[in-house]
Design a protein around this motif. Structure first.
Motif, mmCIF file in Angstrom:
data_model
loop_
_atom_site.group_PDB
_atom_site.id
_atom_site.type_symbol
_atom_site.label_atom_id
_atom_site.label_comp_id
_atom_site.label_asym_id
_atom_site.label_seq_id
_atom_site.Cartn_x
_atom_site.Cartn_y
_atom_site.Cartn_z
ATOM 1 N N ILE A 1 -9.818 8.504 -0.873
ATOM 2 C CA ILE A 1 -8.488 8.040 -0.450
ATOM 3 C C ILE A 1 -8.604 6.701 0.266
ATOM 4 N N VAL A 2 -9.553 6.597 1.198
ATOM 5 C CA VAL A 2 -9.737 5.349 1.945
ATOM 6 C C VAL A 2 -10.174 4.221 1.019
ATOM 7 N N ASN A 3 -11.019 4.521 0.049
ATOM 8 C CA ASN A 3 -11.449 3.493 -0.900
ATOM 9 C C ASN A 3 -10.277 2.934 -1.688
ATOM 10 N N ALA A 4 -9.417 3.810 -2.203
ATOM 11 C CA ALA A 4 -8.246 3.353 -2.955
ATOM 12 C C ALA A 4 -7.324 2.536 -2.059
ATOM 13 N N TYR A 5 -7.141 2.999 -0.827
ATOM 14 C CA TYR A 5 -6.282 2.280 0.121
ATOM 15 C C TYR A 5 -6.843 0.884 0.395
ATOM 16 N N ASP A 6 -8.151 0.797 0.634
ATOM 17 C CA ASP A 6 -8.767 -0.499 0.928
ATOM 18 C C ASP A 6 -8.721 -1.439 -0.262
ATOM 19 N N ASN A 7 -8.814 -0.894 -1.473
ATOM 20 C CA ASN A 7 -8.661 -1.738 -2.661
ATOM 21 C C ASN A 7 -7.273 -2.356 -2.717
ATOM 22 N N ALA A 8 -6.271 -1.587 -2.320
ATOM 23 C CA ALA A 8 -4.901 -2.113 -2.287
ATOM 24 C C ALA A 8 -4.769 -3.206 -1.232
ATOM 25 N N VAL A 9 -5.459 -3.058 -0.098
ATOM 26 C CA VAL A 9 -5.463 -4.119 0.919
ATOM 27 C C VAL A 9 -6.116 -5.375 0.361
ATOM 28 N N LEU A 10 -7.194 -5.212 -0.392
ATOM 29 C CA LEU A 10 -7.850 -6.355 -1.040
ATOM 30 C C LEU A 10 -6.872 -7.124 -1.924
ATOM 31 N N TYR A 11 -6.032 -6.383 -2.630
ATOM 32 C CA TYR A 11 -5.061 -7.043 -3.504
ATOM 33 C C TYR A 11 -4.000 -7.768 -2.692
ATOM 34 N N THR A 12 -3.564 -7.186 -1.589
ATOM 35 C CA THR A 12 -2.624 -7.879 -0.701
ATOM 36 C C THR A 12 -3.246 -9.174 -0.196
ATOM 37 N N PRO B 1 -16.255 5.624 -4.913
ATOM 38 C CA PRO B 1 -15.230 6.089 -5.860
ATOM 39 C C PRO B 1 -13.854 6.096 -5.211
ATOM 40 N N ALA B 2 -12.843 5.704 -5.978
ATOM 41 C CA ALA B 2 -11.479 5.642 -5.452
ATOM 42 C C ALA B 2 -10.654 6.804 -5.983
ATOM 43 N N ASN C 1 0.814 -1.211 0.000
ATOM 44 C CA ASN C 1 0.000 0.000 0.000
ATOM 45 C C ASN C 1 0.851 1.265 0.000
ATOM 46 N N HIS C 2 2.005 1.210 -0.608
ATOM 47 C CA HIS C 2 2.889 2.366 -0.595
ATOM 48 C C HIS C 2 2.187 3.567 -1.215
ATOM 49 N N GLY C 3 2.110 4.655 -0.455
ATOM 50 C CA GLY C 3 1.410 5.849 -0.917
ATOM 51 C C GLY C 3 2.347 6.846 -1.588
ATOM 52 N N PRO C 4 1.788 7.915 -2.109
ATOM 53 C CA PRO C 4 0.367 8.275 -2.048
ATOM 54 C C PRO C 4 -0.492 7.664 -3.157
ATOM 55 N N SER C 5 0.127 6.960 -4.096
ATOM 56 C CA SER C 5 -0.611 6.468 -5.270
ATOM 57 C C SER C 5 -1.176 5.075 -5.001
ATOM 58 N N TYR C 6 -2.108 4.987 -4.074
ATOM 59 C CA TYR C 6 -2.680 3.687 -3.717
ATOM 60 C C TYR C 6 -3.345 3.021 -4.915
ATOM 61 N N PHE C 7 -3.918 3.805 -5.816
ATOM 62 C CA PHE C 7 -4.633 3.243 -6.959
ATOM 63 C C PHE C 7 -3.696 2.535 -7.928
#
Length: 563
Positions: free
Chosen positions: A431-442, A416-417, A398-404
């Motif tokens: 921001i939280v949506n994009a971050y959580d999507n990255a957690v889903l991928y992990t 919306p992400a 989830n390295h930021g800031p580009s979570y998407f």
């Protein structure tokens, strides 16, 4: 115009100052102007933090602000006055003004503090990470706080003076600046001393002095490290008795997550199920885990050291070998596979592999690859397994800031992400949506890893241990990203997820009692446990091993006690 013509024109202008369109100033006047500009323009975060701590009982707010401004200006005049000459004053002031503008931007945009740890992160940032931090907001801040001042600076002319006259003027400036600094300090000593004593991190908001101090600290530490070899540890490391009894190869996969915070981890009870695939696997989740630091530069070396945060000594940790060297000394085949910014010395001298388009076909876009590339070739590795091996996978996570950019489009389930490298252009929800999507991928990558290991369980005894290096702020209290000093770091940056999985054969050969481990997982844990838990899981004997820090201690029928 030729170089010779330019030289002639410059020489002619210097000899005819009346006809030179640039304005003439002394180096001391430039230093005074720079000190005042920095105090008023780029130290807003420091002044704001100081004012939040100031109370009406401590006197007038205006007097407090005025004294701080005088101290900031005179402090920088003293620092710059020590090193600037008539020849170097313009480039030094220009460079410091540019650095100050960068520092101000990232402090205001993300709430970061420019201490030595954060500066080391910045210096070790790779090109891909740096590009993601570029934004129009950064460009505007650089134009406003450095572009215009540097343009004025370039238009100034500093005539040469006899050295005695120049020395006398500089001495006068330093004397006046010192007197102003001391006077302002004594004027508001009590409230200022109280604020700085109880909130030492505030000193790293003083710009650009924070950059000068932190850079000096980092360069001194790095120079010290270059001049000496890493101190060997675990020279007594040896295989335990279970090695001779094993009938199958044994593999431990240690997965180092990146910037995954415990608060958004589905298995920890987060309102969203961000770990649906892991929830279907027989994993052991540790719900209360504290990180050693708030950045990869701090956490990674610390978590692989025998003594971590409980007796933290950064110099000792960086100057010593890591857990991986101890394992290799005992005969474990160790490999580090990286999809991020390197192992920070943890794997120095050991086999290392980077995820690229070649090792992760179809999983890379430009110079960034998705974390599934870490699993490339794992099937073949398991088919050819021999002996005892450790594979460390360092995720981009989830390295930021580009979570998407951290997940394929198929994992964008929370919308919306935010699809912008500049978090300031997105709402907190995006921001939280994009971050959580990255957690889903992990979650997907870890579940796929477990599935691959489980598919080879009949031939290889395997286990997986996942832990994130640090957490992340997503706008709480106006903070974003990570890297805050540990003393003031919010829980979002220090609480991380951790889980374990092991095959039936690994659990049987190690005598692991699952109900006992489930009870242990309900208790607090920390990065300090990693070193000793890995030694216990692999039955590597060394005097470095501390049983009380082994998460499996008391839950194995054959505890790996130190010789």
């Amino acid at each position: 115009m030729s170089e010779l013509s330019l030289r002639r024109e410059g020489s002619w202008r210097a000899s005819n100052p009346v006809l030179d369109p640039r304005f003439a100033v002394t180096s001391e006047q430039l230093i005074v102007a720079a000190g005042l500009f920095w105090a008023l323009a780029v130290n807003q975060p420091f002044l704001a933090a100081a004012m939040r701590l100031h109370t009406s009982a401590q006197g007038s707010s205006w007097a407090f602000v005025l004294s701080l401004g005088l101290m900031l200006a005179s402090l920088h005049m003293l620092l710059v006055g020590l090193v600037c000459t008539s020849r170097t004053v313009k480039p030094i002031l220009a460079l410091l003004t540019l650095v100050a503008a960068f520092a101000l931007h990232f402090t205001q945009a993300y709430g970061v503090v420019l201490d030595p740890s954060m500066l080391r992160n910045a210096l070790h940032t790779d090109l891909a990470e740096a590009r993601e931090l570029l934004s129009w907001r950064l460009a505007l801040d650089l134009l406003l706080y450095s572009g215009l001042p540097i343009a004025l600076l370039a238009f100034a002319r500093v005539p040469a003076r006899p050295w005695r006259a120049a020395l006398l003027c500089r001495a006068r400036l330093m004397g006046v600046a010192l007197a102003v600094f001391v006077g302002a300090l004594l004027w508001q000593f009590q409230p200022l001393a109280s604020a700085m004593r109880n909130h030492k991190e505030m000193r790293y908001l003083i710009t650009p002095a924070n950059a000068l101090w932190s850079l000096g600290a980092v360069l001194a530490a790095d120079a010290h490290g270059v001049t000496r070899a890493r101190r060997p540890i675990g020279l007594d490391a040896a295989p335990g008795p279970s090695w001779s009894a094993q009938t199958k190869p044994r593999l431990l996969v240690v997965v180092v997550g990146e910037t995954v915070r415990g608060a958004n981890w589905g298995l920890n009870g987060y309102a969203r199920q961000t770990t649906p695939r892991l929830a279907q696997r027989p994993v052991l989740n540790f719900a209360d885990v504290s990180a050693c630091g708030t950045s990869t530069e701090v956490s990674l070396p610390c978590m692989f050291a025998p003594v971590g945060r409980r007796d933290y000594d950064e110099s000792r940790i960086r100057d010593s070998e890591s857990l991986l060297h101890v394992l290799a000394r005992a005969g474990v085949a160790v490999q580090w596979r990286d999809n991020q910014s390197g192992c920070k010395g943890v794997c120095e001298g050991l086999p290392t592999e980077w995820v690229s388009a070649a090792t992760g076909p179809g999983l890379c876009q430009g110079d960034r690859c998705w974390d599934e590339g870490l699993l490339h070739g794992l099937d073949l590795r398991l088919q050819q397994m021999q002996g005892v091996q450790v594979l460390v996978l360092h995720m981009l996570g989830n390295h930021g800031p580009s979570y998407f950019r951290r997940y394929p489009a198929a994992f964008e389930r929370f919308t919306p992400a935010c699809h912008d490298d500049d978090l300031g252009r997105c709402s907190t929800e995006q921001i939280v949506n994009a971050y959580d999507n990255a957690v889903l991928y992990t979650d997907h990558v870890l579940a796929r890893l477990i599935g691959t290991l489980d598919a080879h369980a009949s031939k290889v005894d395997s286990a997986m241990l996942f832990v994130s290096d640090h957490g992340e702020s997503l706008g709480e209290r106006g903070l974003f990203l990570h890297g805050m000093p540990n003393a003031i770091a919010p829980r979002e940056q220090t609480q991380v997820p951790m889980l374990m999985w092991w095959s039936a054969g690994f659990g049987q050969s190690g005598g692991i009692d699952r109900p006992c481990m489930q009870r242990r997982a309900a208790q607090p844990a920390q990065h300090d446990h990693l070193f000793h838990t890995v030694l216990g899981l692999l039955d590597v004997r060394t005097a470095l091993y501390e049983p009380q820090l082994d998460l499996t201690q008391g839950c194995r029928n054959t505890p790996a006690e130190a010789l």
